[in-house]
Design an enzyme around this catalytic site. Structure first.
Site, PDB file in Angstrom:
ATOM      1  N   TYR A 248       0.792  -0.998   0.024  1.00 36.62           N
ATOM      2  CA  TYR A 248      -0.141  -0.125  -0.204  1.00 36.62           C
ATOM      3  C   TYR A 248       0.863   1.284   0.090  1.00 36.62           C
ATOM      4  CZ  TYR A 248      -5.011  -1.982   0.471  1.00 36.62           C
ATOM      5  OH  TYR A 248      -5.988  -2.713   0.636  1.00 36.62           O
TER       6      TYR A 248
ATOM      7  N   LYS B 263       3.892 -15.317   1.116  1.00 38.37           N
ATOM      8  CA  LYS B 263       3.680 -16.096  -0.127  1.00 38.37           C
ATOM      9  C   LYS B 263       5.304 -15.856  -0.295  1.00 38.37           C
ATOM     10  CE  LYS B 263       2.258 -17.933  -3.672  1.00 38.37           C
ATOM     11  NZ  LYS B 263       0.997 -19.015  -3.970  1.00 38.37           N
TER      12      LYS B 263
ATOM     13  N   ASP C 148      -2.663 -17.819  -0.589  1.00 39.74           N
ATOM     14  CA  ASP C 148      -4.024 -19.268  -1.392  1.00 39.74           C
ATOM     15  C   ASP C 148      -4.135 -19.725  -0.082  1.00 39.74           C
ATOM     16  OD1 ASP C 148      -1.062 -20.425  -1.270  1.00 39.74           O
ATOM     17  OD2 ASP C 148      -1.268 -20.389  -3.414  1.00 39.74           O
TER      18      ASP C 148
ATOM     19  N   ASP D  71      -6.082  -7.604   4.273  1.00 40.79           N
ATOM     20  CA  ASP D  71      -7.602  -6.577   3.066  1.00 40.79           C
ATOM     21  C   ASP D  71      -8.341  -7.592   2.614  1.00 40.79           C
ATOM     22  OD1 ASP D  71      -8.735  -4.684   2.073  1.00 40.79           O
ATOM     23  OD2 ASP D  71      -8.016  -4.829   0.232  1.00 40.79           O
TER      24      ASP D  71
ATOM     25  N   ASP E   7     -12.135 -10.323   3.965  1.00 40.63           N
ATOM     26  CA  ASP E   7     -13.173 -10.208   3.757  1.00 40.63           C
ATOM     27  C   ASP E   7     -13.756 -11.504   2.805  1.00 40.63           C
ATOM     28  OD1 ASP E   7     -12.854  -7.118   3.071  1.00 40.63           O
ATOM     29  OD2 ASP E   7     -13.443  -6.729   1.082  1.00 40.63           O
TER      30      ASP E   7
HETATM   31  C1  IPM Z   1     -10.326  -1.906   4.084  1.00 36.50           C
HETATM   32  C2  IPM Z   1     -11.137  -0.583   3.173  1.00 36.50           C
HETATM   33  C3  IPM Z   1     -10.002   0.203   2.280  1.00 36.50           C
HETATM   34  C4  IPM Z   1      -8.279  -0.815   2.911  1.00 36.50           C
HETATM   35  C5  IPM Z   1      -9.873   0.641   1.089  1.00 36.50           C
HETATM   36  C6  IPM Z   1     -11.232   1.737   0.777  1.00 36.50           C
HETATM   37  C7  IPM Z   1      -8.342   1.698   1.090  1.00 36.50           C
HETATM   38  O1  IPM Z   1     -11.082  -1.656   2.202  1.00 36.50           O
HETATM   39  O2  IPM Z   1     -10.465  -1.812   5.283  1.00 36.50           O
HETATM   40  O3  IPM Z   1      -9.993  -2.920   4.007  1.00 36.50           O
HETATM   41  O4  IPM Z   1      -7.931  -1.344   1.925  1.00 36.50           O
HETATM   42  O5  IPM Z   1      -7.272  -0.667   3.797  1.00 36.50           O
HETATM   43 MN    MN Z   2     -10.681  -3.493   2.145  1.00 38.62          MN
END
Ligand code: IPM
Ligand code: MN
Length: 415
Positions: free
Chosen positions: A189, A240, A272, A296, A300
């Site tokens: 990032y 990785k 993975d 990140d 999710d």
């Molecule tokens: C998260 C979000 C952020 C990230 C974005 C909105 C920049 O996806 O907090 O997971 O990638 O950190």
């Molecule tokens: Mn995110």
């Protein structure tokens, strides 16, 4: 720029009897219902919270979290002063930049920072036309940087009432309870060099750099090991290392650190494989430590175990000053303004603010119990339906949490 919070006027209906109260009122109330306990005997403690609702559904879920904090605080003898500030698309629309100076100043002066959501909004369905430094997400990246927070805690905890809300089988999700610790201040990032260029064939290129220094790995690693000591004693470090040099260093440093923690069982997993294992057998995890970009993505994935992203709170910690607390969902323009957003991630984020930011565990527990109780009462937003549940909107869910906080949760549940 508004400083006094207008969240009271945000539309959450509080029955008159549930308006945040003074200690005197609470003791009267406890005589009436025989349930409310207030541990406040001395003058109230005071905290200033910078509240950055952001944009999209951030402006819908944040008031729910703020009201829960206000009420639970008043029940435990704590006064919060909320300073509402702009960030993301809302800041861009009002001031021309996604992270105004006043927002930075108020955040640095606060005891903790609460951020609702940033991203595209109904009014601005795409920010692709904006130069990179004006995009809403920049607000989020800048505040994380400015506060120096480097560890992002994302708890994957399954509420038993929501087992049927997950797309995964009950046998897979039951009793899952682990913590993802995502490195937040480095890696892909932020690594340099980054940018656009032209290659030897004359083609356009885009590039970023994944880079970690030993101290960057060590500081987040320490948070993971310390947390494992408080939990079930297991760290799984995800990288990785078969392909990436940055991961080789990551693995080496985490392994060195594990020598300081003989009680902690350290394992390594390729990213993975971990994506697969999170879906196959998530109960194996206790603390999952990983890099910024892997964290990140994996958080999710893991959110779906709990019922969805609307259930996932987070705490960004480690900085020298106030810490940052943000629900993980984006600003969800598709449902903005419809009063259907799930406020639970936002309220769970308030719990993390109390627990990891202010170290006010009693208030944290109160809110946690109220969420548990509200789910027991059968209330759900539409993203976490379960058979026979009462599907309600964001505001109604907020009202039910406040009711649970004030009258429904028996005091024996508070310990
Ligand atoms: C998260 C979000 C952020 C990230 C974005 C909105 C920049 O996806 O907090 O997971 O990638 O950190
Ligand atoms: Mn995110």
């Amino acid at each position: 720029m508004s400083t006094a919070l207008q969240i009271h006027a945000s539309g959450i209906k509080l029955p008159v009897s549930l308006i945040p109260c003074t200690t005197k009122q609470i003791s009267r109330a406890s005589k009436r219902v025989g349930r409310i306990r207030c541990s406040a005997t001395t003058p109230n403690k005071k905290y200033t919270i910078a509240v950055l609702p952001g944009d999209g559904i951030g402006t819908e879920v944040t008031p729910v979290a703020v009201e829960a904090l206000r009420l639970a605080g008043s029940l435990e003898g704590i006064d919060f002063e909320f300073k509402e500030m702009l960030v993301g698309g809302a800041a861009y629309e009002a001031t021309g930049v996604p992270f105004p100076e006043e927002t930075l100043k108020a955040s640095l002066e606060s005891d903790a920072v609460y951020l609702g959501a940033v991203g595209i909004t109904k009014k601005m369905p795409s920010s692709d036309h904006l130069p990179k430094h004006l995009r809403p997400e920049v607000g989020l990246m800048r505040i994380r940087r400015a506060l120096g927070v480097y560890a992002n805690l994302r708890p994957i905890t399954v509420f038993p009432q929501l087992l049927e809300a997950s797309s995964l089988k009950r046998s897979v999700t039951e009793e899952v309870d682990f913590m993802i610790i995502r490195e937040l201040a480095g890696g892909l990032y932020y690594g340099k060099p980054r940018g656009f260029g032209i290659n030897e064939k004359g083609e356009e290129t885009g590039f970023c750099t994944e880079i970690y220094s030993s101290s960057e790995v060590d500081r987040v690693g320490r948070i993971a090991f310390d947390m494992a000591m408080e939990r079930r004693g297991k760290v799984c470090s995800v990288d990785k290392a078969t392909v990436l040099e940055s991961s080789r260093l990551w693995r080496k440093r985490v392994t060195i650190m594990s020598e300081e923690y003989p009680e902690v069982d350290l394992s390594h997993m390729l990213v993975d494989t971990s994506a697969m294992e999170l879906i196959r057998y998530p109960k194996q995890f206790d603390v999952l430590l990983t890099t910024n970009v892997f964290g990140d993505i994996l958080s999710d994935v893991a959110a779906m175990i709990t019922g969805g992203i609307g259930m996932l709170p987070s705490a960004c910690i480690g900085g020298p000053g106030p810490q940052l607390f943000e629900p993980v969902h984006g600003s969800a323009p598709d449902i903005e303004g419809e009063d259907v957003a799930n406020p639970l991630a936002a309220v769970l984020t308030a719990v993390m603010l109390l627990r990891y930011g202010l170290k006010e565990e009693a208030v944290a527990k109160r809110i946690e119990n109220a969420i548990f109780d509200t789910l027991n009462e059968g209330f759900r937003t539409r993203d976490i339906p379960t058979p026979g549940a009462k599907i309600v909107g964001c505001k109604k869910m907020g009202e039910e949490i406040l009711k649970s906080l004030y009258v429904r949760v028996p005091s024996y549940q508070l310990n």
